[in-house]
Design a protein around this motif. Structure first.
Motif, PDB file in Angstrom:
ATOM      1  N   GLY A  40       0.809  -1.206   0.000  1.00 28.89           N
ATOM      2  CA  GLY A  40       0.000   0.000   0.000  1.00 28.89           C
ATOM      3  C   GLY A  40       0.840   1.252   0.000  1.00 28.89           C
TER       4      GLY A  40
ATOM      5  N   SER B  17       4.610   4.112   2.104  1.00 27.45           N
ATOM      6  CA  SER B  17       5.692   3.308   2.675  1.00 27.45           C
ATOM      7  C   SER B  17       6.881   4.205   2.985  1.00 27.45           C
ATOM      8  CB  SER B  17       6.107   2.225   1.681  1.00 27.45           C
ATOM      9  OG  SER B  17       4.989   1.434   1.340  1.00 27.45           O
TER      10      SER B  17
ATOM     11  N   ASN C 254       6.305   0.614  -6.857  1.00 27.20           N
ATOM     12  CA  ASN C 254       5.887   0.505  -5.452  1.00 27.20           C
ATOM     13  C   ASN C 254       6.728  -0.473  -4.643  1.00 27.20           C
ATOM     14  OD1 ASN C 254       5.145  -1.936  -6.533  1.00 27.20           O
ATOM     15  ND2 ASN C 254       3.112  -1.972  -5.624  1.00 27.20           N
TER      16      ASN C 254
HETATM   17 MG    MG Z   1       4.064   0.447  -0.269  1.00 30.48          MG
END
Ligand code: MG
Ligand code: HEM
Length: 345
Positions: A132, A135, A146
Motif C-alpha cells: 500500500g 511506505s 511501489n
Molecule cells: Mg508500499
C-alpha cells in the motif's frame, strides 16, 4: 492439503543469524524480491545452492506460508501469532491457494497456474492488496514503482532519524516519519489510499525497524535504536549487517505506539490531491474485527466469488488459519467472530 502453520520456536533467545551457513548473495536474474525488506533479506541469505536445509527462504523468493513463518521466526524472532497473521493475510490475497506458493516480489508463473479471474495471484508487489501507499522506503504505486528501494525516500528516513532520533531510527522517528509520509501522499498522490488493512500495516511496519532490525544483544539505552548503517543494509542491500543477532525474545509489532503520537483515520484522496476523505467502512487499527470481517467477506470474496474443488477447500483452510491468528484480547479470548463466505464443511 496446505499444512498447518508452524508453532513457536523451541529456542527463542538471541543468536547469530548472519552465520556461515547463511551467506549473503545478491539476487540472481529472475529471483523475486519486493516491498518487504525483512523477507528480501531472508531470501538473500542462505546456502549458495538451492538446498532448503540451510536457507531461511528459497533464494528465488517463491515460498509457502509455512516456510515464511519459519523464516521470520528463525531469522528475526518474529512472534508466532503475528507471523501467522501477516503471512496468511498476504497469502490469501497475493498467493496461489492451489499450489500453496507466494512470490515475495512480482507476479510470476513460478507460483503455478492461476485460478480464474478476478483472482490476481500478484505476489507481494501487487498494489492495493497487501502492498500500500505511504511506505517509508518505497514510493506509491501511482508514481510507477511501489516495490524497489527509493534513495530519495531513504534520504528522508535518514534526515528524520537525524532530527528526531539523534542519528538513529527509533519509535519517536517512526511516529514522525509515518505521519509525514501520510501528509506527503495526501499532497502528491491523487490515488492515495489508506483504508482497511493498509491503516493497520502502515503503523505496524513503521514500528518494525526498531524492533526487528536492531541487534538482539543491545540492551539499555541502545535497545530500539537502529543505526543508519544497519538500516541501509536491510532496506537497500537486503543484507544482514555483519555479526547480526536476532532479537532476544519473540517480538511483535507496536502499531499502537506509532499511531497514538499522531492518530489518523483510515481513508483516501477522492478526486485529486489534498482531498483526504475518511472511510472507516473497511475497519482499521481501531476496528480490528471490522477489518477482519470486511477482509474476508469483501476482499477475499471479491477475488474468489465462486470457488470450487481444491481452490474452495484451500480457501477455507487458509481462512481458518487466518482466524486462528487474529490478535487475542488480554485474557487470551478471541474478540472477533469467524465469518464463513464459503460455508463450513
Ligand atoms: Mg508500499
Ligand atoms: C513492508 C510483507 C514480515 C519488515 C512489507 C510489505 C509487505 C510485507 C507486502 C509492503 C507494505 C508496504 O509498505 O506497502 C510481509 C510478510 C511478512 C513480513 C508477508 C511475513 C510475516 C516482516 C518482517 C520484517 C518486516 C519479519 C522485519 C524483520 C517490513 C518493513 C516494511 C515491510 C520494515 C516497511 C517498508 C517500508 O515502509 O518501506 N512487508 N512482511 N516484514 N516489512 Fe514485511
Amino acid at each position: 492439503v496446505p499444512p498447518p502453520p508452524p508453532g513457536p520456536l523451541a529456542f527463542n533467545g538471541t543468536k547469530l543469524v548472519n552465520d556461515e551457513d547463511h551467506p549473503f548473495m545478491p539476487p540472481r536474474k529472475g529471483d523475486a524480491r519486493g516491498p518487504c525488506p525483512g523477507l528480501n533479506t531472508l531470501a538473500s541469505h542462505g546456502n549458495l545452492i538451492d538446498l532448503l536445509c540451510d536457507q531461511y527462504l528459497p533464494r528465488n523468493g517463491i515460498a509457502t506460508p509455512a516456510q515464511i513463518i519459519n523464516a521470520v521466526q528463525e531469522g528475526f524472532n518474529m512472534e508466532n501469532e503475528i507471523a501467522r497473521f501477516t503471512t496468511y493475510t498476504a497469502h490469501l490475497m497475493d498467493g496461489n491457494l492451489v499450489t500453496d506458493l507466494l512470490s515475495i516480489g512480482p507476479k510470476t508463473p513460478k507460483t503455478g497456474p492461476d485460478p480464474p479471474p478476478p483472482a490476481i495471484v500478484g505476489g507481494l508487489n501487487n498494489h492495493g492488496t497487501f502492498e500500500g501507499d505511504a511506505s517509508l522506503s518505497r514510493a506509491d504505486a501511482f508514481f510507477g514503482d511501489n516495490h524497489s528501494f527509493d534513495q530519495e525516500l531513504f534520504d528522508q528516513f535518514r534526515n528524520f532519524s537525524a532530527i528526531y532520533g539523534n542519528g538513529f531510527f527509533n519509535m519517536t522517528v517512526a511516529a514522525e516519519l509515518r505521519f509525514h509520509r501520510i501528509q506527503q501522499s495526501i499532497a502528491t498522490n491523487p490515488e492515495f489510499s489508506f483504508a482497511g488493512l493498509r491503516h493497520i500495516t502502515a503503523y505496524a511496519e513503521a514500528s518494525f525497524p526498531p524492533i526487528f532490525f536492531v541487534d538482539g544483544r543491545k540492551t539499555g539505552a541502545e535497545a530500539g535504536q537502529l543505526d543508519m548503517a544497519a538500516a541501509e543494509s536491510f532496506f537497500k542491500h537486503m543484507m544482514y549487517p555483519p555479526d547480526f543477532h536476532r532479537p532476544a525474545e519473540p517480538v511483535n509489532s507496536d502499531a499502537q505506539a506509532v499511531f497514538e503520537v499522531h492518530p489518523f483515520q483510515p481513508g483516501r484522496n477522492v478526486g485529486g490531491v489534498n482531498n483526504y476523505t475518511v472511510d472507516e467502512s473497511l475497519g482499521g487499527l481501531l476496528d480490528f474485527c471490522g477489518f477482519y470481517e470486511n477482509f474476508v467477506n469483501k476482499t477475499i470474496k471479491g477475488l474468489y466469488p465462486n470457488p470450487t474443488g481444491v481452490l474452495k477447500r484451500n480457501l477455507n483452510i487458509n481462512l481458518d488459519f487466518l482466524f486462528e491468528a487474529l490478535p487475542k484480547a488480554g485474557d487470551g479470548s478471541q474478540p472477533c467472530t469467524q465469518v464463513f463466505p464459503y460455508g463450513h464443511d
